[in-house]
Design a protein around this motif. Structure first.
Motif, PDB file in Angstrom:
ATOM      1  N   THR A   1       9.465  17.140-154.809  1.00  0.00           N
ATOM      2  CA  THR A   1      10.261  17.727-153.730  1.00  0.00           C
ATOM      3  C   THR A   1      10.012  16.958-152.443  1.00  0.00           C
ATOM      4  OG1 THR A   1       8.502  19.359-153.363  1.00  0.00           O
ATOM      5  CG2 THR A   1      10.400  20.058-154.674  1.00  0.00           C
ATOM      6  N   MET A   2      11.094  16.784-151.679  1.00  0.00           N
ATOM      7  CA  MET A   2      11.000  16.129-150.373  1.00  0.00           C
ATOM      8  C   MET A   2      11.164  17.169-149.281  1.00  0.00           C
ATOM      9  SD  MET A   2      12.905  12.412-150.546  1.00  0.00           S
ATOM     10  CE  MET A   2      12.261  11.898-148.939  1.00  0.00           C
ATOM     11  N   PHE A   3      10.358  17.020-148.257  1.00  0.00           N
ATOM     12  CA  PHE A   3      10.418  17.904-147.093  1.00  0.00           C
ATOM     13  C   PHE A   3      10.159  17.060-145.854  1.00  0.00           C
ATOM     14  CE2 PHE A   3       8.191  20.822-144.087  1.00  0.00           C
ATOM     15  CZ  PHE A   3       9.244  21.696-143.849  1.00  0.00           C
ATOM     16  N   GLN A   4      11.148  17.019-144.953  1.00  0.00           N
ATOM     17  CA  GLN A   4      11.034  16.261-143.708  1.00  0.00           C
ATOM     18  C   GLN A   4      10.639  14.803-143.957  1.00  0.00           C
ATOM     19  OE1 GLN A   4       8.636  18.330-140.779  1.00  0.00           O
ATOM     20  NE2 GLN A   4       9.506  20.309-141.340  1.00  0.00           N
ATOM     21  N   GLY A   5      11.261  14.197-144.963  1.00  0.00           N
ATOM     22  CA  GLY A   5      11.073  12.778-145.208  1.00  0.00           C
ATOM     23  C   GLY A   5       9.858  12.402-146.015  1.00  0.00           C
ATOM     24  N   HIS A   6       9.124  13.389-146.517  1.00  0.00           N
ATOM     25  CA  HIS A   6       7.913  13.120-147.298  1.00  0.00           C
ATOM     26  C   HIS A   6       8.011  13.803-148.661  1.00  0.00           C
ATOM     27  CE1 HIS A   6       5.448  11.502-143.910  1.00  0.00           C
ATOM     28  NE2 HIS A   6       6.255  12.270-143.197  1.00  0.00           N
ATOM     29  N   ILE A   7       7.358  13.222-149.661  1.00  0.00           N
ATOM     30  CA  ILE A   7       7.153  13.927-150.928  1.00  0.00           C
ATOM     31  C   ILE A   7       6.006  14.895-150.709  1.00  0.00           C
ATOM     32  CG2 ILE A   7       6.465  13.718-153.348  1.00  0.00           C
ATOM     33  CD1 ILE A   7       9.202  12.589-152.921  1.00  0.00           C
ATOM     34  N   ASN A   8       6.291  16.196-150.802  1.00  0.00           N
ATOM     35  CA  ASN A   8       5.222  17.162-150.519  1.00  0.00           C
ATOM     36  C   ASN A   8       4.634  17.804-151.770  1.00  0.00           C
ATOM     37  OD1 ASN A   8       7.482  18.729-151.045  1.00  0.00           O
ATOM     38  ND2 ASN A   8       7.110  20.208-149.428  1.00  0.00           N
TER      39      ASN A   8
ATOM     40  N   ALA B   1      10.730  22.979-151.267  1.00  0.00           N
ATOM     41  CA  ALA B   1      11.839  22.376-150.519  1.00  0.00           C
ATOM     42  C   ALA B   1      11.874  22.868-149.079  1.00  0.00           C
ATOM     43  CB  ALA B   1      13.166  22.674-151.211  1.00  0.00           C
ATOM     44  N   PHE B   2      11.422  24.106-148.854  1.00  0.00           N
ATOM     45  CA  PHE B   2      11.386  24.667-147.509  1.00  0.00           C
ATOM     46  C   PHE B   2      10.012  24.521-146.863  1.00  0.00           C
ATOM     47  CE2 PHE B   2      15.317  26.553-148.871  1.00  0.00           C
ATOM     48  CZ  PHE B   2      16.056  26.673-147.702  1.00  0.00           C
ATOM     49  N   GLY B   3       9.092  23.824-147.544  1.00  0.00           N
ATOM     50  CA  GLY B   3       7.802  23.506-146.952  1.00  0.00           C
ATOM     51  C   GLY B   3       6.795  24.626-146.912  1.00  0.00           C
ATOM     52  N   VAL B   4       6.962  25.644-147.782  1.00  0.00           N
ATOM     53  CA  VAL B   4       6.026  26.773-147.749  1.00  0.00           C
ATOM     54  C   VAL B   4       5.340  27.006-149.092  1.00  0.00           C
ATOM     55  CG1 VAL B   4       7.234  27.950-145.873  1.00  0.00           C
ATOM     56  CG2 VAL B   4       7.916  28.418-148.236  1.00  0.00           C
ATOM     57  N   TYR B   5       5.404  26.031-149.990  1.00  0.00           N
ATOM     58  CA  TYR B   5       4.767  26.184-151.299  1.00  0.00           C
ATOM     59  C   TYR B   5       3.256  26.147-151.156  1.00  0.00           C
ATOM     60  CZ  TYR B   5       3.284  25.203-156.083  1.00  0.00           C
ATOM     61  OH  TYR B   5       2.661  25.238-157.314  1.00  0.00           O
TER      62      TYR B   5
ATOM     63  N   ILE C   1       8.250   2.344-165.606  1.00  0.00           N
ATOM     64  CA  ILE C   1       9.352   1.389-165.536  1.00  0.00           C
ATOM     65  C   ILE C   1       9.690   1.098-164.080  1.00  0.00           C
ATOM     66  CG2 ILE C   1      11.182   3.141-165.602  1.00  0.00           C
ATOM     67  CD1 ILE C   1      11.352  -0.232-167.399  1.00  0.00           C
ATOM     68  N   PHE C   2       9.380   2.099-163.220  1.00  0.00           N
ATOM     69  CA  PHE C   2       9.697   1.957-161.800  1.00  0.00           C
ATOM     70  C   PHE C   2       8.621   2.655-160.980  1.00  0.00           C
ATOM     71  CE2 PHE C   2      11.755   3.587-157.892  1.00  0.00           C
ATOM     72  CZ  PHE C   2      12.178   2.373-157.350  1.00  0.00           C
ATOM     73  N   SER C   3       8.242   2.036-159.868  1.00  0.00           N
ATOM     74  CA  SER C   3       7.210   2.618-159.000  1.00  0.00           C
ATOM     75  C   SER C   3       7.545   2.371-157.540  1.00  0.00           C
ATOM     76  CB  SER C   3       5.835   1.999-159.297  1.00  0.00           C
ATOM     77  OG  SER C   3       5.425   2.261-160.618  1.00  0.00           O
ATOM     78  N   LEU C   4       7.223   3.352-156.717  1.00  0.00           N
ATOM     79  CA  LEU C   4       7.252   3.195-155.269  1.00  0.00           C
ATOM     80  C   LEU C   4       5.839   3.371-154.741  1.00  0.00           C
ATOM     81  CD1 LEU C   4      10.403   5.257-154.166  1.00  0.00           C
ATOM     82  CD2 LEU C   4      10.226   2.786-154.483  1.00  0.00           C
ATOM     83  N   LYS C   5       5.450   2.508-153.807  1.00  0.00           N
ATOM     84  CA  LYS C   5       4.117   2.564-153.225  1.00  0.00           C
ATOM     85  C   LYS C   5       4.231   2.587-151.693  1.00  0.00           C
ATOM     86  CE  LYS C   5       2.227   2.016-157.322  1.00  0.00           C
ATOM     87  NZ  LYS C   5       1.607   3.167-158.019  1.00  0.00           N
ATOM     88  N   LYS C   6       3.921   3.735-151.103  1.00  0.00           N
ATOM     89  CA  LYS C   6       3.958   3.898-149.643  1.00  0.00           C
ATOM     90  C   LYS C   6       5.253   3.355-149.054  1.00  0.00           C
ATOM     91  CE  LYS C   6      -1.072   3.920-149.104  1.00  0.00           C
ATOM     92  NZ  LYS C   6      -2.247   3.334-148.437  1.00  0.00           N
ATOM     93  N   TYR C   7       6.356   3.708-149.679  1.00  0.00           N
ATOM     94  CA  TYR C   7       7.686   3.195-149.365  1.00  0.00           C
ATOM     95  C   TYR C   7       8.245   3.910-148.140  1.00  0.00           C
ATOM     96  CZ  TYR C   7      12.150   1.123-151.000  1.00  0.00           C
ATOM     97  OH  TYR C   7      13.301   0.383-151.159  1.00  0.00           O
ATOM     98  N   CYS C   8       8.660   3.139-147.136  1.00  0.00           N
ATOM     99  CA  CYS C   8       9.156   3.718-145.885  1.00  0.00           C
ATOM    100  C   CYS C   8      10.525   3.146-145.536  1.00  0.00           C
ATOM    101  CB  CYS C   8       8.202   3.433-144.729  1.00  0.00           C
ATOM    102  SG  CYS C   8       6.532   4.082-144.952  1.00  0.00           S
ATOM    103  N   GLY C   9      11.389   3.995-145.011  1.00  0.00           N
ATOM    104  CA  GLY C   9      12.705   3.567-144.556  1.00  0.00           C
ATOM    105  C   GLY C   9      13.219   4.552-143.537  1.00  0.00           C
ATOM    106  N   TYR C  10      14.456   4.381-143.125  1.00  0.00           N
ATOM    107  CA  TYR C  10      15.047   5.293-142.152  1.00  0.00           C
ATOM    108  C   TYR C  10      15.330   6.633-142.809  1.00  0.00           C
ATOM    109  CZ  TYR C  10      15.598   1.160-139.253  1.00  0.00           C
ATOM    110  OH  TYR C  10      15.343   0.033-138.506  1.00  0.00           O
ATOM    111  N   GLY C  11      14.595   7.676-142.363  1.00  0.00           N
ATOM    112  CA  GLY C  11      14.777   9.016-142.920  1.00  0.00           C
ATOM    113  C   GLY C  11      13.698   9.446-143.876  1.00  0.00           C
ATOM    114  N   PHE C  12      12.755   8.565-144.210  1.00  0.00           N
ATOM    115  CA  PHE C  12      11.657   8.927-145.120  1.00  0.00           C
ATOM    116  C   PHE C  12      10.465   8.026-144.864  1.00  0.00           C
ATOM    117  CE2 PHE C  12      14.249   5.763-147.181  1.00  0.00           C
ATOM    118  CZ  PHE C  12      13.332   4.856-147.693  1.00  0.00           C
ATOM    119  N   LYS C  13       9.279   8.478-145.327  1.00  0.00           N
ATOM    120  CA  LYS C  13       8.056   7.735-145.031  1.00  0.00           C
ATOM    121  C   LYS C  13       7.008   7.955-146.112  1.00  0.00           C
ATOM    122  CE  LYS C  13       4.877   6.887-141.157  1.00  0.00           C
ATOM    123  NZ  LYS C  13       4.491   7.331-139.789  1.00  0.00           N
TER     124      LYS C  13
END
Length: 510
Positions: free
Chosen positions: A475-482, A499-503, A267-279
């Motif tokens: 999960t987002m970490f430093q502006g990215h879906i990781n 969430a803390f980037g160590v998974y 129903i909804f999709s994001l494709k390489k969506y970038c803005g202030y605070g995420f990329k």
């Protein structure tokens, strides 16, 4: 008195620069700190970590006398101190570099850094220039603060603390907006400060930094210190486990059946969506699905939500709703197409405090209540239906929403969102600040709507909320879906680690 105490403080490698003992703090009925004991010695970098709402920022604000503790004592250089305002804390050699820069926009960089320092201007300029050279930072001291990026503002805050020769430096998420090179420069400065026997409290969500720069670590959870010790005695896995709640009590389950993805189109999709605070954000949400979005404060979650909703600028990439490209549309057009948003800050962005229940329920669909004259019968009917369906406790439709409990206010915000008949509902911290009973009502409402085919992007700092409600989670970490987790893999350990980037993805047989 403050200056007399300061004069007696000497930077002795064997001396405890700062000690807090038995610190308690409550806001109304919410107990934020529950007896904190903490020490910082000369030359020590104490990494202070914890999930959102653990009490880290409250603790350092008490140390800096921005807040006053309810109970407990603060010792500086072995002397018990009674301080009444932040300037006293700075006179005692303590300085807080806040996560959110607080600059005077129409003043220059240099003016912002040196303000409040009673020294010869020429000497201050020389010291500041030398400090910049040491750091390797190329910054025009004559630039107005309002022209600075967030990263540059953060650098100015760091310069303020370093120029004041703080004996105890508190860094609250100092690298959250810095580039790799800037981070490397900051770490070099911290190493130099350690050699000069400066004590540092280093608050971070980046666990890798704990091992890079820290000498000791303390983990806060729910207002208490759960683990502390020397860095050499900990591993990443131990830190993650220390962040997890000890009591994972099971209550009523609100989870409903996941949609049949094989037979559905997004129903909804994001494709390489970038803005202030995420990329470069890409994901799909399906009809009747709750997609959980988890991450620590500063990861870019709310920025993503407000950009989708048309409140902030899209830098690149695309957003699609029912196959239609809605990238860069205004909030009004996004709502018209079928997306609505329950904001994180209910009081600031979600309600008209001096408005009644009716106005707050129907203000999002006024254009459907009449072209020239308001159809008050329809408006009353919509409000009555929402009050009934959502079990909102009110004395009448004319009751001011500001007089309702937090849970009932949130129900009104959700009701208003639904009155626009959205295809996708973005919920940012939907149960923040409401009691357990109202939380259960909100969960039941969300799942009832899901069963009717509504889709949700559920943003929450509450890991248990993500686990309870989500069909899938990212999960987002430093502006990215990781990481993306399917329903069976959504658990506290996975979400917290990611969430803390160590998974780390487990291999077969592990």
């Amino acid at each position: 008195m403050v200056k007399n105490v300061l004069e007696k403080i000497t930077i002795d490698p064997k001396h405890t620069l700062l000690s807090v003992r038995g610190i308690h703090k409550s806001f109304a009925k919410n107990q934020v700190l529950k007896g904190i004991d903490l020490d910082v010695s000369a030359g020590e970098v104490l990494a202070l970590i914890g999930g959102n709402g653990a009490g880290k920022s409250t603790l350092v604000k008490i140390i800096m006398c921005i807040y006053k503790q309810d109970v407990g004592d603060i010792y500086v250089g072995g002397k018990k101190v009674t301080i009444s305002k932040p300037v006293d804390a700075m006179d005692l050699g303590m300085y807080l570099v806040p996560q959110e820069p607080m600059l005077f926009p129409n003043m220059s960089v240099e003016e912002n850094v040196v303000i409040g320092i009673n020294e010869n201007p020429g000497e201050l300029h020389r010291r500041l220039a030398n400090l910049l050279k040491q750091l390797g930072w190329d910054m025009d001291l004559d630039r107005k603060a309002l022209t600075l990026s967030i990263a540059e503002q953060q650098l100015v805050e760091l310069l303020r603390g370093l120029l004041r020769n703080a004996k105890i430096l508190i860094l609250d998420e100092p690298t959250s907006a810095l580039t790799f090179d800037e981070v490397e420069s900051l770490f070099k400065i911290i190493e130099d400060l350690k050699k000069k026997n400066i004590g540092i409290i280093y608050i971070t969500h980046r666990l890798a930094e704990v091992f890079t720069i820290g000498t000791s670590v303390a983990i806060m959870r729910d207002g208490i210190i759960t683990l502390n010790g020397q860095i050499k005695d900990f591993t990443l896995e131990m830190l993650v486990q220390g962040l997890l709640p000890t009591d994972m009590k099971k209550g009523k389950s609100f989870r409903s059946k996941a949609p049949d993805y094989k037979n559905l189109k997004p129903i909804f999709s994001l494709k390489k969506y970038c803005g202030y605070g995420f990329k470069n954000i890409s994901f799909d949400i399906y009809p009747g699905e709750i997609l959980g979005l988890s991450g620590v404060v500063g990861a870019g979650r709310t920025e993503l939500a407000t950009t989708i909703f048309g409140k902030d600028v899209v830098l690149s990439g695309n957003a699609y709703l029912s196959g239609e490209d809605i990238t860069g549309m205004s909030t009004a057009n996004v709502m018209e197409k079928g997306i609505n948003y329950v904001p994180e800050d209910r009081r600031q962005d979600g309600i008209f405090k001096i408005g009644d229940i009716t106005m707050n329920t129907t203000c999002g669909c006024l254009k459907h209540l009449g072209k020239f004259f308001m159809n008050y019968k329809v408006e009353k009917k919509i409000t009555d239906q929402c009050i009934s369906d959502f079990r909102i406790k009110v004395t009448g439709q004319d009751q001011l929403i500001g007089s309702l409990s937090g849970g009932n206010q949130q129900k009104v915000v959700i009701a208003r969102t639904l009155a626009t008949h959205p295809k996708l509902i973005i919920m940012d911290e939907p149960t923040r600040g409401i009691d357990a009973s109202a939380r259960g009502d909100i969960y039941a409402i969300i799942n009832h709507l899901k069963e009717q085919g509504f889709s949700f992007l559920l943003i929450s700092s509450d890991m248990e909320e993500i686990i309870e409600l989500s069909d899938r989670a990212v999960t987002m970490f430093q502006g990215h879906i990781n990481h993306t987790f399917q329903k069976a893999d959504i658990n506290q350990n996975n979400l917290m680690s990611a969430a803390f980037g160590v998974y780390q993805v487990k291999k077969d047989g592990e």
